[in-house]
Structure formats: C-alpha cells, structure tokens
Scaffold this motif. Sequence first.
Motif, PDB file in Angstrom:
ATOM      1  N   ASN A 104       0.843  -1.184   0.000  1.00 18.79           N
ATOM      2  CA  ASN A 104       0.000   0.000   0.000  1.00 18.79           C
ATOM      3  C   ASN A 104       0.882   1.240   0.000  1.00 18.79           C
ATOM      4  N   LEU A 105       0.277   2.399  -0.121  1.00 16.61           N
ATOM      5  CA  LEU A 105       1.060   3.624  -0.284  1.00 16.61           C
ATOM      6  C   LEU A 105       1.865   3.971   0.954  1.00 16.61           C
ATOM      7  N   PHE A 106       1.401   3.592   2.149  1.00 20.41           N
ATOM      8  CA  PHE A 106       2.156   3.902   3.358  1.00 20.41           C
ATOM      9  C   PHE A 106       3.373   2.996   3.503  1.00 20.41           C
ATOM     10  N   GLU A 107       3.249   1.736   3.096  1.00 16.11           N
ATOM     11  CA  GLU A 107       4.426   0.855   3.073  1.00 16.11           C
ATOM     12  C   GLU A 107       5.454   1.372   2.074  1.00 16.11           C
ATOM     13  N   ALA A 108       4.977   1.798   0.919  1.00 17.38           N
ATOM     14  CA  ALA A 108       5.879   2.326  -0.103  1.00 17.38           C
ATOM     15  C   ALA A 108       6.578   3.582   0.403  1.00 17.38           C
ATOM     16  N   ALA A 109       5.828   4.477   1.043  1.00 20.03           N
ATOM     17  CA  ALA A 109       6.419   5.726   1.548  1.00 20.03           C
ATOM     18  C   ALA A 109       7.452   5.442   2.627  1.00 20.03           C
ATOM     19  N   ALA A 110       7.132   4.538   3.557  1.00 17.65           N
ATOM     20  CA  ALA A 110       8.072   4.217   4.629  1.00 17.65           C
ATOM     21  C   ALA A 110       9.351   3.604   4.066  1.00 17.65           C
ATOM     22  N   SER A 111       9.221   2.687   3.133  1.00 19.05           N
ATOM     23  CA  SER A 111      10.400   2.058   2.530  1.00 19.05           C
ATOM     24  C   SER A 111      11.197   3.070   1.715  1.00 19.05           C
ATOM     25  N   TYR A 112      10.509   3.925   0.982  1.00 16.13           N
ATOM     26  CA  TYR A 112      11.178   4.928   0.155  1.00 16.13           C
ATOM     27  C   TYR A 112      11.974   5.909   1.014  1.00 16.13           C
ATOM     28  N   VAL A 113      11.356   6.408   2.075  1.00 22.06           N
ATOM     29  CA  VAL A 113      12.030   7.390   2.928  1.00 22.06           C
ATOM     30  C   VAL A 113      13.212   6.761   3.654  1.00 22.06           C
ATOM     31  N   GLU A 129       2.375  12.453   4.185  1.00 23.35           N
ATOM     32  CA  GLU A 129       1.719  12.006   5.427  1.00 23.35           C
ATOM     33  C   GLU A 129       2.760  11.559   6.453  1.00 23.35           C
ATOM     34  N   LEU A 130       3.778  10.845   6.000  1.00 24.07           N
ATOM     35  CA  LEU A 130       4.852  10.419   6.898  1.00 24.07           C
ATOM     36  C   LEU A 130       5.584  11.617   7.485  1.00 24.07           C
ATOM     37  N   ALA A 131       5.871  12.608   6.658  1.00 19.67           N
ATOM     38  CA  ALA A 131       6.553  13.813   7.143  1.00 19.67           C
ATOM     39  C   ALA A 131       5.710  14.533   8.189  1.00 19.67           C
ATOM     40  N   CYS A 132       4.420  14.669   7.927  1.00 22.70           N
ATOM     41  CA  CYS A 132       3.536  15.340   8.892  1.00 22.70           C
ATOM     42  C   CYS A 132       3.525  14.600  10.228  1.00 22.70           C
TER      43      CYS A 132
END
Length: 98
Positions: free
Chosen positions: A30-39, A68-71
């Motif tokens: 999902n997009l949150f897994e992708a964002a966490a892995s990317y960051v 969302e992760l940054a916030c």
Amino acid sequence: MWGRFRRAGGRVADVLRTERKAGEGRRPHNLFEAAASYVTACADDDQARADEAAGWVSPEALSFGVNELACRAVIALARERGEPPESVARDLLGLPAA
C-alpha cells in the motif's frame, strides 16, 4: 454513463486494495508501506531500494504517503521535544526560527 462511474470506482478500489487477489502469492504494497520504505531507503542512501519502493505505487500515491509520513514525524518530534511543529520543521530543514 453509469458504466463509466463503475469502471472508475473499480480502478480506485484496485489502487486502495491491500488484500490478495485470486492467484496472487502476496498482497500488493500500500502507499504507506511504499512511503516508509522509500524514505528509509533515501535516508540510508540506498538508491536501488528507493527505486524499488517507488515502483510499488503511482508517483502521486507515493507523494501523498511521503507527505503524510513527514507530517506524522514532525508532530511526533514536536510532542517529544515539547515544541511547536513549525519550529521543529524549521529546525529539521536548517531554517532560522520564524
């Protein structure tokens, strides 16, 4: 006309779906897994892992997830430090206090 709405709604549902489809061995990211892995890959300076995570979702979804992760990270740090989120964000970016 309703057919176009149904098809568009189905595409949106497919993007948001996290359960397995018939015949799939693993559930999609999902997009949150992708964002966490990317960051975390960017923080570790691992371009190959960042590229892999960026391919899991659309660029728009990845951008939303990273935002969302940054916030959430700024809010968590602000609570931990007992400071307002704006001063924490400016400090993380190396900007002078407002």
